[in-house]
Design an enzyme around this catalytic site. Sequence first.
Site, PDB file in Angstrom:
ATOM      1  N   SER A  97      22.886 -17.371  20.989  1.00 56.39           N
ATOM      2  CA  SER A  97      22.565 -16.332  20.009  1.00 56.39           C
ATOM      3  C   SER A  97      23.809 -15.584  19.545  1.00 56.39           C
ATOM      4  O   SER A  97      23.715 -14.698  18.697  1.00 56.39           O
ATOM      5  CB  SER A  97      21.552 -15.353  20.590  1.00 56.39           C
ATOM      6  OG  SER A  97      21.954 -14.931  21.856  1.00 56.39           O
ATOM      7  N   HIS A 120      19.466 -21.779  16.440  1.00 62.02           N
ATOM      8  CA  HIS A 120      19.101 -20.543  17.126  1.00 62.02           C
ATOM      9  C   HIS A 120      17.600 -20.312  16.984  1.00 62.02           C
ATOM     10  O   HIS A 120      17.120 -19.961  15.898  1.00 62.02           O
ATOM     11  CB  HIS A 120      19.925 -19.394  16.523  1.00 62.02           C
ATOM     12  CG  HIS A 120      19.690 -18.080  17.159  1.00 62.02           C
ATOM     13  ND1 HIS A 120      19.761 -16.889  16.474  1.00 62.02           N
ATOM     14  CD2 HIS A 120      19.370 -17.742  18.433  1.00 62.02           C
ATOM     15  CE1 HIS A 120      19.509 -15.894  17.291  1.00 62.02           C
ATOM     16  NE2 HIS A 120      19.260 -16.379  18.478  1.00 62.02           N
ATOM     17  N   GLU A 168      17.139 -20.451  12.907  1.00 63.75           N
ATOM     18  CA  GLU A 168      18.416 -20.140  12.266  1.00 63.75           C
ATOM     19  C   GLU A 168      19.407 -21.271  12.566  1.00 63.75           C
ATOM     20  O   GLU A 168      19.752 -21.497  13.729  1.00 63.75           O
ATOM     21  CB  GLU A 168      18.934 -18.802  12.839  1.00 63.75           C
ATOM     22  CG  GLU A 168      20.191 -18.288  12.202  1.00 63.75           C
ATOM     23  CD  GLU A 168      20.453 -16.828  12.602  1.00 63.75           C
ATOM     24  OE1 GLU A 168      20.248 -16.451  13.772  1.00 63.75           O
ATOM     25  OE2 GLU A 168      20.869 -16.053  11.712  1.00 63.75           O
ATOM     26  N   ASN A 227      21.038 -11.502  14.558  1.00 65.21           N
ATOM     27  CA  ASN A 227      21.544 -10.488  15.493  1.00 65.21           C
ATOM     28  C   ASN A 227      22.585  -9.572  14.863  1.00 65.21           C
ATOM     29  O   ASN A 227      22.802  -8.459  15.335  1.00 65.21           O
ATOM     30  CB  ASN A 227      22.072 -11.147  16.766  1.00 65.21           C
ATOM     31  CG  ASN A 227      20.921 -11.578  17.656  1.00 65.21           C
ATOM     32  OD1 ASN A 227      19.906 -10.889  17.724  1.00 65.21           O
ATOM     33  ND2 ASN A 227      21.050 -12.712  18.311  1.00 65.21           N
TER      34      ASN A 227
HETATM   35  N1  CAA Z   1       1.131 -21.594  21.474  1.00 64.79           N
HETATM   36  C1  CAA Z   1       0.776 -21.516  20.174  1.00 64.79           C
HETATM   37  N2  CAA Z   1       0.365 -20.365  19.579  1.00 64.79           N
HETATM   38  C2  CAA Z   1       0.286 -19.285  20.347  1.00 64.79           C
HETATM   39  C3  CAA Z   1       0.645 -19.287  21.713  1.00 64.79           C
HETATM   40  C4  CAA Z   1       1.076 -20.508  22.265  1.00 64.79           C
HETATM   41  N3  CAA Z   1       1.425 -20.605  23.532  1.00 64.79           N
HETATM   42  N4  CAA Z   1       0.474 -18.035  22.202  1.00 64.79           N
HETATM   43  C5  CAA Z   1       0.055 -17.276  21.192  1.00 64.79           C
HETATM   44  N5  CAA Z   1      -0.065 -18.017  20.074  1.00 64.79           N
HETATM   45  C6  CAA Z   1      -0.456 -17.539  18.738  1.00 64.79           C
HETATM   46  C7  CAA Z   1      -1.751 -16.719  18.772  1.00 64.79           C
HETATM   47  O1  CAA Z   1      -2.882 -17.551  18.686  1.00 64.79           O
HETATM   48  C8  CAA Z   1      -1.606 -15.840  17.541  1.00 64.79           C
HETATM   49  O2  CAA Z   1      -1.878 -16.597  16.389  1.00 64.79           O
HETATM   50  P1  CAA Z   1      -2.624 -15.919  15.098  1.00 64.79           P
HETATM   51  O3  CAA Z   1      -1.662 -14.892  14.588  1.00 64.79           O
HETATM   52  O4  CAA Z   1      -2.836 -17.050  14.167  1.00 64.79           O
HETATM   53  O5  CAA Z   1      -3.879 -15.320  15.658  1.00 64.79           O
HETATM   54  C9  CAA Z   1      -0.094 -15.560  17.504  1.00 64.79           C
HETATM   55  O6  CAA Z   1       0.529 -16.619  18.263  1.00 64.79           O
HETATM   56  C10 CAA Z   1       0.277 -14.211  18.144  1.00 64.79           C
HETATM   57  O7  CAA Z   1      -0.174 -14.224  19.493  1.00 64.79           O
HETATM   58  P2  CAA Z   1      -0.762 -12.947  20.263  1.00 64.79           P
HETATM   59  O8  CAA Z   1      -1.952 -12.423  19.512  1.00 64.79           O
HETATM   60  O9  CAA Z   1      -0.938 -13.305  21.687  1.00 64.79           O
HETATM   61  O10 CAA Z   1       0.405 -11.956  20.278  1.00 64.79           O
HETATM   62  P3  CAA Z   1       0.707 -10.659  19.429  1.00 64.79           P
HETATM   63  O11 CAA Z   1      -0.014 -10.620  18.137  1.00 64.79           O
HETATM   64  O12 CAA Z   1       0.547  -9.537  20.390  1.00 64.79           O
HETATM   65  O13 CAA Z   1       2.260 -10.926  19.101  1.00 64.79           O
HETATM   66  C11 CAA Z   1       4.496 -11.427  19.509  1.00 64.79           C
HETATM   67  C12 CAA Z   1       3.149 -11.158  20.144  1.00 64.79           C
HETATM   68  C13 CAA Z   1       4.454 -12.754  18.743  1.00 64.79           C
HETATM   69  C14 CAA Z   1       5.515 -11.546  20.644  1.00 64.79           C
HETATM   70  C15 CAA Z   1       4.815 -10.261  18.517  1.00 64.79           C
HETATM   71  O14 CAA Z   1       4.751  -9.029  19.181  1.00 64.79           O
HETATM   72  C16 CAA Z   1       6.155 -10.407  17.885  1.00 64.79           C
HETATM   73  O15 CAA Z   1       6.335 -11.161  16.932  1.00 64.79           O
HETATM   74  N6  CAA Z   1       7.172  -9.663  18.433  1.00 64.79           N
HETATM   75  C17 CAA Z   1       8.530  -9.781  17.982  1.00 64.79           C
HETATM   76  C18 CAA Z   1       9.151 -10.980  18.665  1.00 64.79           C
HETATM   77  C19 CAA Z   1      10.553 -11.220  18.214  1.00 64.79           C
HETATM   78  O16 CAA Z   1      11.115 -10.537  17.372  1.00 64.79           O
HETATM   79  N7  CAA Z   1      11.182 -12.254  18.792  1.00 64.79           N
HETATM   80  C20 CAA Z   1      12.540 -12.565  18.512  1.00 64.79           C
HETATM   81  C21 CAA Z   1      13.404 -11.965  19.537  1.00 64.79           C
HETATM   82  S1  CAA Z   1      15.109 -12.292  19.215  1.00 64.79           S
HETATM   83  C22 CAA Z   1      15.363 -13.808  19.924  1.00 64.79           C
HETATM   84  O17 CAA Z   1      14.520 -14.421  20.499  1.00 64.79           O
HETATM   85  C23 CAA Z   1      16.689 -14.416  19.793  1.00 64.79           C
HETATM   86  C24 CAA Z   1      17.883 -13.623  20.130  1.00 64.79           C
HETATM   87  O18 CAA Z   1      18.924 -14.002  19.666  1.00 64.79           O
HETATM   88  C25 CAA Z   1      17.895 -12.507  21.046  1.00 64.79           C
END
Ligand code: CAA
Length: 283
Positions: A119, A140, A152, A190
């Site tokens: 990242s 990424h 990315e 980031n």
């Molecule tokens: N497989 C497939 N689909 C899944 C799944 C799985 N294992 N688990 C959940 N899903 C689906 C759900 O069915 C749901 O789909 P719909 O929207 O169609 O209903 C969707 O994914 C969301 O699931 P949840 O309802 O369980 O979760 P939520 O609505 O509470 O969202 C979250 C959780 C996706 C984490 C959300 O809070 C979010 O997007 N947060 C931000 C996450 C983020 O920004 N991540 C990036 C971090 S930075 C990084 O990773 C890189 C870096 O460089 C640091």
Amino acid sequence: MEIKKVGVVGCGLMGRGIAEVSARAGHDVVVSEINQELLDKGLAAINASLTTAVGRGKATEADKAAALGRIKGTIETGNFKDCDLVVEAAVENLELKKKVFADLDKICPEHAILASNSSCLSILDMAMMTKKPDKVLGMHFFNPVPVMRGLELVKTILTSDETLKAADSFGKSIGKTVFTAQDAPGFITNRLFIPFALDAIRLLEAGFATKEDIDQAIVLGLNHPMGPLTLSDYVGLDTTYFIAEAMYEEFKDPRYAPPPLLKKMVTAGQFGRKSGKGFYDYK
Ligand code: CAA
């Protein structure tokens, strides 16, 4: 070039997600870990995530069985010998990643594309450990990989257009929308997220608002899925700190300098969700 067989180095949080989405899209996958215990843990997590996908109606039991059937776990890097693409998702340590790239360069076929999920670290430094840096780029991914829609791509000054095109097609094949950044610490995501998160921490540190109010302002006022403090806990405060340090080191811009509160929390072992405590309590 068409990517059929995918290798993934590391079956931690990111590696197992990359292995899962690749297998679900129909690619044969080899995923490695440094020992059997970590490999078994990673493979069990893939199984659990696929069970969740079935429970949420995103996949059938047959899809789950087919995906699991396409994934081969290994602790031997030699098993990457017939991969068209290998994505390195080892820990964020440049020296370790450089060694992984030097090894992959010897093991993988001539046509193979080598990618890093880093990242913030220099993709060019990793590419220069190989004989074909034109076939190296950053890929990424975002956590949770099966749910996040973006990928990315990171282009170094040596990445060829052909490599970028093949990576773009692969990203689309696993259902991701692809965007491309230059190879500089933080890339696009980031470079924007880290100063935002650090500013949220600075507001908290200055006593300007409570952690709940800071997060709610962003969730309810700007419609982000998570507030910056919750998201920093989710990413890992150690990771947030590491990325900020890498960016500050490169650009010397005080916006990227980790605030003292973040440093203290990392020193105290408060890494966020993964350690059970960060800005919030997860125990
Ligand atoms: N497989 C497939 N689909 C899944 C799944 C799985 N294992 N688990 C959940 N899903 C689906 C759900 O069915 C749901 O789909 P719909 O929207 O169609 O209903 C969707 O994914 C969301 O699931 P949840 O309802 O369980 O979760 P939520 O609505 O509470 O969202 C979250 C959780 C996706 C984490 C959300 O809070 C979010 O997007 N947060 C931000 C996450 C983020 O920004 N991540 C990036 C971090 S930075 C990084 O990773 C890189 C870096 O460089 C640091």
